[in-house]
Scaffold this active site. Structure first.
Site, short mmCIF file in Angstrom:
data_model
loop_
_atom_site.label_atom_id
_atom_site.label_comp_id
_atom_site.label_asym_id
_atom_site.label_seq_id
_atom_site.Cartn_x
_atom_site.Cartn_y
_atom_site.Cartn_z
N CYS A 52 -47.12 55.58 -52.71
CA CYS A 52 -47.97 54.45 -52.40
C CYS A 52 -47.05 53.32 -51.95
O CYS A 52 -46.29 52.78 -52.75
CB CYS A 52 -48.74 54.08 -53.67
SG CYS A 52 -49.76 52.64 -53.51
N CYS B 218 -58.01 38.61 -52.76
CA CYS B 218 -59.06 39.29 -53.53
C CYS B 218 -58.93 38.90 -55.01
O CYS B 218 -57.84 38.96 -55.58
CB CYS B 218 -58.97 40.80 -53.35
SG CYS B 218 -59.10 41.27 -51.62
N CYS C 210 -57.38 41.40 -57.70
CA CYS C 210 -56.14 42.10 -57.36
C CYS C 210 -54.91 41.24 -57.70
O CYS C 210 -54.82 40.09 -57.27
CB CYS C 210 -56.16 42.43 -55.87
SG CYS C 210 -54.59 43.03 -55.22
N GLU D 14 -42.36 46.48 -54.74
CA GLU D 14 -42.63 47.64 -55.59
C GLU D 14 -43.20 48.79 -54.79
O GLU D 14 -43.94 48.59 -53.83
CB GLU D 14 -43.65 47.26 -56.67
CG GLU D 14 -43.04 46.44 -57.77
CD GLU D 14 -44.00 46.22 -58.92
OE1 GLU D 14 -43.51 45.96 -60.03
OE2 GLU D 14 -45.22 46.30 -58.74
N CYS E 109 -53.53 50.84 -58.61
CA CYS E 109 -54.07 50.00 -57.55
C CYS E 109 -54.30 48.58 -58.03
O CYS E 109 -54.90 48.37 -59.08
CB CYS E 109 -55.42 50.53 -57.10
SG CYS E 109 -55.29 51.83 -55.91
N CYS F 54 -49.98 38.92 -50.80
CA CYS F 54 -51.03 39.20 -49.81
C CYS F 54 -51.84 37.94 -49.62
O CYS F 54 -52.13 37.22 -50.58
CB CYS F 54 -51.93 40.33 -50.30
SG CYS F 54 -53.22 40.78 -49.12
N1 SAH Z 1 -54.78 45.58 -48.84
C1 SAH Z 1 -55.25 46.90 -48.73
C2 SAH Z 1 -54.34 47.92 -49.35
C3 SAH Z 1 -53.74 47.57 -50.69
S1 SAH Z 1 -54.87 47.46 -52.03
C4 SAH Z 1 -56.65 47.02 -49.27
O1 SAH Z 1 -57.13 46.08 -49.91
O2 SAH Z 1 -57.28 48.04 -49.01
C5 SAH Z 1 -55.21 49.17 -52.32
C6 SAH Z 1 -56.53 49.43 -53.05
O3 SAH Z 1 -56.49 48.93 -54.39
C7 SAH Z 1 -57.71 48.74 -52.40
O4 SAH Z 1 -58.81 49.60 -52.27
C8 SAH Z 1 -58.01 47.63 -53.39
O5 SAH Z 1 -59.30 47.21 -53.29
C9 SAH Z 1 -57.72 48.29 -54.69
N2 SAH Z 1 -57.54 47.37 -55.80
C10 SAH Z 1 -57.07 46.11 -55.81
N3 SAH Z 1 -57.06 45.59 -57.05
C11 SAH Z 1 -57.55 46.53 -57.86
C12 SAH Z 1 -57.77 46.62 -59.26
N4 SAH Z 1 -57.48 45.61 -60.08
N5 SAH Z 1 -58.29 47.76 -59.74
C13 SAH Z 1 -58.58 48.81 -58.93
N6 SAH Z 1 -58.38 48.79 -57.61
C14 SAH Z 1 -57.88 47.67 -57.07
FE1 SF4 Z 2 -54.56 42.09 -50.47
FE2 SF4 Z 2 -55.06 43.04 -52.91
FE3 SF4 Z 2 -57.06 42.30 -51.33
FE4 SF4 Z 2 -55.66 44.54 -50.72
S1 SF4 Z 2 -56.94 44.18 -52.54
S2 SF4 Z 2 -56.31 42.88 -49.33
S3 SF4 Z 2 -53.63 43.88 -51.43
S4 SF4 Z 2 -55.47 40.94 -52.13
#
Ligand code: SAH
Ligand code: SF4
Length: 351
Positions: free
Chosen positions: A112, A123, A126, A92, A342, A119
């Site tokens: 984006c 996290c 996420c 995506e 995000c 991944c």
């Molecule tokens: N892996 C990288 C880039 C992709 S995630 C990273 O973690 O930075 C991009 C951004 O989205 C990151 O700042 C991440 O913390 C944020 N993000 C992930 N899940 C989210 C959510 N459910 N709500 C808001 N931001 C989120």
């Molecule tokens: Fe991976 Fe999502 Fe964590 Fe970014 S926020 S490092 S995409 S698991």
């Protein structure tokens, strides 16, 4: 098979010369690739027919990422594409447009991009992290995400102004392909986007940040911090252990020293988890005097059990940081209703 979107302009020159053609033929491939967006080598009419056939016979191709689905938000500002890759994976990518009357200044069209399918960082808040790791994307797959939107924008007389590596995946965990894509996208004979218009977002991998600092590029860096101490951070980012909060802050500082670009810390705010005034004070102590910027992102809904803090607690959190002299903004989120914001990206349509 090699996609022509994988090649750096210097490599394209080498290729045409190895085929026995003059150097200028490289530009006759590069210009259409980045301005006309052909779907097939046979569409590059500037090249002699024989040369096109030779390229195809030698295993060169275009279009290793094809659009299979498009969703546009009600206000038309956010577009999400699902691209199918040649190896049957799909990925995506999102376009966010900002109305100049709301942000001041010029219209912005920010893409984006994703760097991985799934991944491995896991996290807990996420959606991509909850999918687990499936595959690394190739540079041509990253470049193609931008090309698809560049074509859509061109049809409306607009163009790509910014690029953020905030889609699926951890960019620094797919370093070589990510940096190849950045070099192609910023090369003046490639896509030609200004380095300062690109931001890489990382969960904070020290070795990767150090490597990036040495690239001598002017790209922006965003580090996803989410917590001011290691105990809380490990709960939110289960793979955080090898990179402590202190390590991450230190590598951010070095990035600034080396590149002159200030680092942004991203902080996803989750009600009852990392949004208390006490935690805000701890974060302020950690970052003050550092010149860094904090981007507060009220969490977007995913399948997990996390919810957004109230407006009031978000403001309080911001106030505490600002009062300590820490520069801070609350991010305007786009695309939540089409799951394009995000942390909401995952490949729902698979299967
Ligand atoms: N892996 C990288 C880039 C992709 S995630 C990273 O973690 O930075 C991009 C951004 O989205 C990151 O700042 C991440 O913390 C944020 N993000 C992930 N899940 C989210 C959510 N459910 N709500 C808001 N931001 C989120
Ligand atoms: Fe991976 Fe999502 Fe964590 Fe970014 S926020 S490092 S995409 S698991």
């Amino acid at each position: 098979m090699t996609d022509l979107y994988r090649l750096l302009p210097e490599e394209m020159e080498q290729l045409v010369m190895d085929m026995g053609y003059p150097r200028y033929r490289a530009d006759q491939i590069l210009l259409p690739l980045y301005y006309k967006f052909p779907k097939d080598i046979s569409e590059i009419k500037q090249l002699p027919k024989m040369m096109r056939e030779e390229l195809i016979a030698a295993g060169y191709t275009i279009g290793s990422a094809k659009e299979i689905h498009r969703v546009v938000s009600d206000d038309g500002d956010t577009t999400k594409l699902l691209l199918k890759l040649t190896n049957d994976n799909s990925v995506e990518t999102v376009l966010m447009q900002y109305d100049p009357s709301k942000i001041g200044g010029h219209p912005r069209s920010t893409i984006c991009v994703s760097t991985q399918i799934g991944c491995a960082m896991g996290c807990v808040f996420c959606a991509t992290g909850q999918m687990g790791f499936e595959a690394n994307l190739k540079a041509e797959h990253i470049v193609s995400q931008v090309i698809h939107f560049a074509e859509i924008l061109q049809q409306r007389g607009e163009h790509v102004t910014n690029l953020v590596f905030m889609g699926m995946g951890e960019p620094l965990a797919n370093y070589d392909e990510m940096i190849r894509a950045v070099k192609i996208l910023t090369h003046d004979r490639g896509f030609g986007l200004g380095q300062r218009h690109i931001t890489i977002s990382t969960i904070g991998i020290k070795s990767g940040i150090e490597k990036l600092a040495e690239e001598n590029l002017q790209i922006g860096l965003a580090i996803s911090l989410h917590a001011p101490n290691n105990e809380l951070r490990k709960k939110l980012v289960p793979t955080a252990s090898p990179n402590s909060v202190e390590d991450i802050i230190e590598s951010g500082r070095n990035y600034f020293k080396r590149t002159g670009r200030r680092v942004t810390f991203e902080y996803a705010l989750m009600a009852g988890i990392n949004d208390s005034p006490k935690i805000a004070l701890e974060l302020a102590d950690l970052l003050k005097g550092n010149g860094s910027h904090v981007n507060l992102i009220p969490i977007n809904p995913t399948a997990g059990d996390f919810s957004r803090p109230t407006e009031d607690s978000i403001r309080k959190f911001e106030q505490i940081l600002s009062n300590a002299g820490v520069n801070c903004t609350i991010r305007i989120e786009k695309g939540t209703e089409i799951s394009a914001a995000c942390g909401q990206l995952r490949t729902d349509l698979i299967g």
